[in-house]
Design a protein around this motif. Structure first.
Motif, PDB file in Angstrom:
ATOM      1  N   PRO A   1      -7.786 -21.299  10.775  1.00 26.07           N
ATOM      2  CA  PRO A   1      -7.201 -20.079  11.332  1.00 26.07           C
ATOM      3  C   PRO A   1      -5.791 -19.740  10.845  1.00 26.07           C
ATOM      4  CG  PRO A   1      -7.003 -21.851  12.906  1.00 26.07           C
ATOM      5  CD  PRO A   1      -7.784 -22.410  11.727  1.00 26.07           C
ATOM      6  N   ARG A   2      -5.306 -20.393   9.845  1.00 22.43           N
ATOM      7  CA  ARG A   2      -3.944 -20.149   9.347  1.00 22.43           C
ATOM      8  C   ARG A   2      -3.761 -18.697   8.911  1.00 22.43           C
ATOM      9  NH1 ARG A   2      -0.879 -24.250   5.567  1.00 22.43           N
ATOM     10  NH2 ARG A   2       1.086 -23.715   6.475  1.00 22.43           N
ATOM     11  N   SER A   3      -2.583 -18.151   9.171  1.00 25.00           N
ATOM     12  CA  SER A   3      -2.226 -16.804   8.717  1.00 25.00           C
ATOM     13  C   SER A   3      -1.402 -16.899   7.441  1.00 25.00           C
ATOM     14  CB  SER A   3      -1.422 -16.076   9.791  1.00 25.00           C
ATOM     15  OG  SER A   3      -2.219 -15.820  10.908  1.00 25.00           O
ATOM     16  N   TRP A   4      -1.528 -15.881   6.611  1.00 22.92           N
ATOM     17  CA  TRP A   4      -0.909 -15.884   5.288  1.00 22.92           C
ATOM     18  C   TRP A   4      -0.121 -14.609   5.057  1.00 22.92           C
ATOM     19  CZ3 TRP A   4      -2.045 -20.003   1.981  1.00 22.92           C
ATOM     20  CH2 TRP A   4      -3.071 -20.843   2.399  1.00 22.92           C
ATOM     21  N   VAL A   5       0.830 -14.688   4.157  1.00 23.86           N
ATOM     22  CA  VAL A   5       1.446 -13.513   3.567  1.00 23.86           C
ATOM     23  C   VAL A   5       0.754 -13.341   2.217  1.00 23.86           C
ATOM     24  CG1 VAL A   5       3.543 -12.462   2.639  1.00 23.86           C
ATOM     25  CG2 VAL A   5       3.661 -13.860   4.726  1.00 23.86           C
TER      26      VAL A   5
ATOM     27  N   HIS B   1       1.307 -10.095   6.576  1.00 16.11           N
ATOM     28  CA  HIS B   1       1.941  -9.072   5.749  1.00 16.11           C
ATOM     29  C   HIS B   1       1.211  -9.037   4.402  1.00 16.11           C
ATOM     30  CE1 HIS B   1       5.238 -10.150   8.454  1.00 16.11           C
ATOM     31  NE2 HIS B   1       5.678  -8.916   8.260  1.00 16.11           N
ATOM     32  N   ALA B   2       1.332  -7.909   3.720  1.00 14.77           N
ATOM     33  CA  ALA B   2       0.853  -7.793   2.344  1.00 14.77           C
ATOM     34  C   ALA B   2       1.979  -7.212   1.502  1.00 14.77           C
ATOM     35  CB  ALA B   2      -0.381  -6.907   2.263  1.00 14.77           C
ATOM     36  N   ILE B   3       2.191  -7.820   0.354  1.00 17.01           N
ATOM     37  CA  ILE B   3       3.221  -7.357  -0.575  1.00 17.01           C
ATOM     38  C   ILE B   3       2.551  -6.994  -1.890  1.00 17.01           C
ATOM     39  CG2 ILE B   3       5.296  -7.973  -1.867  1.00 17.01           C
ATOM     40  CD1 ILE B   3       5.971  -9.887   0.420  1.00 17.01           C
ATOM     41  N   ALA B   4       2.658  -5.739  -2.251  1.00 16.10           N
ATOM     42  CA  ALA B   4       2.120  -5.269  -3.523  1.00 16.10           C
ATOM     43  C   ALA B   4       3.204  -5.402  -4.586  1.00 16.10           C
ATOM     44  CB  ALA B   4       1.677  -3.814  -3.397  1.00 16.10           C
ATOM     45  N   THR B   5       2.814  -5.941  -5.721  1.00 14.16           N
ATOM     46  CA  THR B   5       3.746  -6.100  -6.833  1.00 14.16           C
ATOM     47  C   THR B   5       2.953  -5.957  -8.121  1.00 14.16           C
ATOM     48  OG1 THR B   5       5.558  -7.479  -7.702  1.00 14.16           O
ATOM     49  CG2 THR B   5       3.547  -8.638  -6.987  1.00 14.16           C
ATOM     50  N   SER B   6       3.567  -6.208  -9.237  1.00  8.83           N
ATOM     51  CA  SER B   6       2.832  -6.197 -10.501  1.00  8.83           C
ATOM     52  C   SER B   6       3.455  -7.195 -11.455  1.00  8.83           C
ATOM     53  CB  SER B   6       2.823  -4.802 -11.134  1.00  8.83           C
ATOM     54  OG  SER B   6       4.121  -4.406 -11.494  1.00  8.83           O
ATOM     55  N   ALA B   7       2.594  -7.724 -12.290  1.00 12.04           N
ATOM     56  CA  ALA B   7       3.059  -8.608 -13.358  1.00 12.04           C
ATOM     57  C   ALA B   7       3.437  -7.747 -14.549  1.00 12.04           C
ATOM     58  CB  ALA B   7       1.951  -9.580 -13.745  1.00 12.04           C
ATOM     59  N   GLN B   8       4.265  -8.300 -15.401  1.00 12.05           N
ATOM     60  CA  GLN B   8       4.587  -7.589 -16.626  1.00 12.05           C
ATOM     61  C   GLN B   8       3.329  -7.524 -17.474  1.00 12.05           C
ATOM     62  OE1 GLN B   8       7.895  -9.532 -18.489  1.00 12.05           O
ATOM     63  NE2 GLN B   8       9.311  -8.896 -16.902  1.00 12.05           N
ATOM     64  N   GLY B   9       3.148  -6.447 -18.169  1.00 14.89           N
ATOM     65  CA  GLY B   9       1.972  -6.310 -19.013  1.00 14.89           C
ATOM     66  C   GLY B   9       1.706  -4.847 -19.304  1.00 14.89           C
ATOM     67  N   ALA B  10       0.640  -4.626 -20.024  1.00 18.31           N
ATOM     68  CA  ALA B  10       0.334  -3.281 -20.488  1.00 18.31           C
ATOM     69  C   ALA B  10      -0.434  -2.446 -19.469  1.00 18.31           C
ATOM     70  CB  ALA B  10      -0.477  -3.363 -21.779  1.00 18.31           C
ATOM     71  N   ARG B  11      -1.093  -3.074 -18.495  1.00 16.29           N
ATOM     72  CA  ARG B  11      -1.996  -2.299 -17.648  1.00 16.29           C
ATOM     73  C   ARG B  11      -1.847  -2.500 -16.143  1.00 16.29           C
ATOM     74  NH1 ARG B  11      -7.016  -4.702 -18.295  1.00 16.29           N
ATOM     75  NH2 ARG B  11      -6.021  -6.555 -19.032  1.00 16.29           N
TER      76      ARG B  11
ATOM     77  N   ARG C   1      10.452 -12.581  -1.249  1.00 16.43           N
ATOM     78  CA  ARG C   1      10.229 -11.811  -0.022  1.00 16.43           C
ATOM     79  C   ARG C   1       9.074 -12.411   0.777  1.00 16.43           C
ATOM     80  NH1 ARG C   1      11.554  -9.444   4.415  1.00 16.43           N
ATOM     81  NH2 ARG C   1      10.344  -7.611   4.951  1.00 16.43           N
ATOM     82  N   ALA C   2       7.977 -12.773   0.113  1.00 16.09           N
ATOM     83  CA  ALA C   2       6.818 -13.358   0.800  1.00 16.09           C
ATOM     84  C   ALA C   2       7.185 -14.674   1.470  1.00 16.09           C
ATOM     85  CB  ALA C   2       5.671 -13.563  -0.180  1.00 16.09           C
ATOM     86  N   LEU C   3       7.927 -15.500   0.783  1.00 12.60           N
ATOM     87  CA  LEU C   3       8.340 -16.783   1.355  1.00 12.60           C
ATOM     88  C   LEU C   3       9.273 -16.582   2.538  1.00 12.60           C
ATOM     89  CD1 LEU C   3       8.730 -18.700  -1.984  1.00 12.60           C
ATOM     90  CD2 LEU C   3       7.066 -19.221  -0.193  1.00 12.60           C
ATOM     91  N   ASP C   4      10.142 -15.606   2.449  1.00 15.28           N
ATOM     92  CA  ASP C   4      11.020 -15.295   3.583  1.00 15.28           C
ATOM     93  C   ASP C   4      10.203 -14.823   4.781  1.00 15.28           C
ATOM     94  OD1 ASP C   4      13.306 -16.013   2.192  1.00 15.28           O
ATOM     95  OD2 ASP C   4      13.834 -13.948   1.658  1.00 15.28           O
ATOM     96  N   LEU C   5       9.212 -13.961   4.549  1.00 12.39           N
ATOM     97  CA  LEU C   5       8.355 -13.479   5.629  1.00 12.39           C
ATOM     98  C   LEU C   5       7.523 -14.601   6.236  1.00 12.39           C
ATOM     99  CD1 LEU C   5       7.106 -10.107   4.108  1.00 12.39           C
ATOM    100  CD2 LEU C   5       8.512 -10.363   6.163  1.00 12.39           C
TER     101      LEU C   5
ATOM    102  N   VAL D   1       1.834 -18.562   1.820  1.00 12.86           N
ATOM    103  CA  VAL D   1       1.721 -17.405   0.930  1.00 12.86           C
ATOM    104  C   VAL D   1       0.522 -17.614   0.029  1.00 12.86           C
ATOM    105  CG1 VAL D   1       2.844 -16.146  -0.961  1.00 12.86           C
ATOM    106  CG2 VAL D   1       4.215 -17.008   0.958  1.00 12.86           C
ATOM    107  N   VAL D   2      -0.258 -16.559  -0.156  1.00 17.45           N
ATOM    108  CA  VAL D   2      -1.341 -16.595  -1.136  1.00 17.45           C
ATOM    109  C   VAL D   2      -1.089 -15.483  -2.140  1.00 17.45           C
ATOM    110  CG1 VAL D   2      -2.932 -15.144   0.223  1.00 17.45           C
ATOM    111  CG2 VAL D   2      -3.851 -16.699  -1.489  1.00 17.45           C
ATOM    112  N   VAL D   3      -1.230 -15.818  -3.423  1.00 20.69           N
ATOM    113  CA  VAL D   3      -1.050 -14.862  -4.510  1.00 20.69           C
ATOM    114  C   VAL D   3      -2.431 -14.547  -5.055  1.00 20.69           C
ATOM    115  CG1 VAL D   3      -0.027 -14.474  -6.784  1.00 20.69           C
ATOM    116  CG2 VAL D   3       1.217 -15.805  -5.062  1.00 20.69           C
ATOM    117  N   ALA D   4      -2.748 -13.245  -5.149  1.00 17.56           N
ATOM    118  CA  ALA D   4      -4.091 -12.854  -5.569  1.00 17.56           C
ATOM    119  C   ALA D   4      -4.040 -11.684  -6.528  1.00 17.56           C
ATOM    120  CB  ALA D   4      -4.924 -12.481  -4.335  1.00 17.56           C
ATOM    121  N   GLY D   5      -5.088 -11.572  -7.306  1.00 14.61           N
ATOM    122  CA  GLY D   5      -5.231 -10.454  -8.232  1.00 14.61           C
ATOM    123  C   GLY D   5      -5.185 -10.924  -9.666  1.00 14.61           C
ATOM    124  N   SER D   6      -4.200 -10.457 -10.363  1.00 13.70           N
ATOM    125  CA  SER D   6      -4.055 -10.712 -11.785  1.00 13.70           C
ATOM    126  C   SER D   6      -3.667 -12.159 -12.090  1.00 13.70           C
ATOM    127  CB  SER D   6      -2.968  -9.772 -12.326  1.00 13.70           C
ATOM    128  OG  SER D   6      -2.493 -10.182 -13.570  1.00 13.70           O
ATOM    129  N   LEU D   7      -4.294 -12.709 -13.105  1.00  9.26           N
ATOM    130  CA  LEU D   7      -3.885 -14.038 -13.571  1.00  9.26           C
ATOM    131  C   LEU D   7      -2.466 -13.999 -14.124  1.00  9.26           C
ATOM    132  CD1 LEU D   7      -7.143 -15.363 -15.258  1.00  9.26           C
ATOM    133  CD2 LEU D   7      -6.129 -16.068 -13.093  1.00  9.26           C
TER     134      LEU D   7
END
Length: 136
Positions: free
Chosen positions: A16-20, A45-55, A88-92, A99-105
């Motif tokens: 049942p753990r909660s995540w950012v 919480h959810a934090i939207a960000t982006s990695a450097q890259g072309a797309r 920011r995620a770690l502070d929250l 914290v879980v990081v998801a999406g782009s490798l």
């Protein structure tokens, strides 16, 4: 498929753990379908960000996509660059949170670098630690 596996892993391995959630996706992905696969009840919480890259999808655009799927179930913000999103995620999350990081490798790689985690999964001396951060 990856987000469905993430949903199952969070439920089966962590109870049942909660995540950012820190999320960043590439522009050729169906971001709303990805978010639909996750249970918003797992996240504080959810934090939207982006990695450097072309797309990458712009963080503000991704935040709007998350809100369109989850509504007001989870506070959503956009933070750029991705290392700042990790801080920011770690502070929250706080000292006992997670914290879980998801999406782009690419995002996962940047997160590892921001946290000071090497290729073997070991934290370096420069890794983030809340107690050390409080002393700064």
């Amino acid at each position: 498929q990856g987000f469905d596996a993430l949903k199952e892993t969070l439920a089966e391995e962590f109870g049942p753990r909660s995540w950012v959630l820190v999320i960043g996706v590439m522009g050729d992905k169906d971001r709303e379908a990805m978010v639909r696969q996750l249970d918003p009840g797992r996240f504080t919480h959810a934090i939207a960000t982006s990695a450097q890259g072309a797309r990458p999808v712009a963080p503000d655009e991704l935040a709007r996509s998350i809100q369109s799927v989850w509504g007001d179930a989870v506070p959503v913000e956009s933070v750029q660059p991705s290392p700042a999103a990790m801080v920011r995620a770690l502070d929250l999350a706080g000292e006992n949170g997670a914290v879980v990081v998801a999406g782009s490798l690419y995002l996962a790689g940047e997160a590892r670098g921001a946290l000071g985690i090497d290729e073997e999964g070991m934290a370096s001396e420069r890794s983030y630690h809340p107690a050390a951060r409080a002393e700064e």
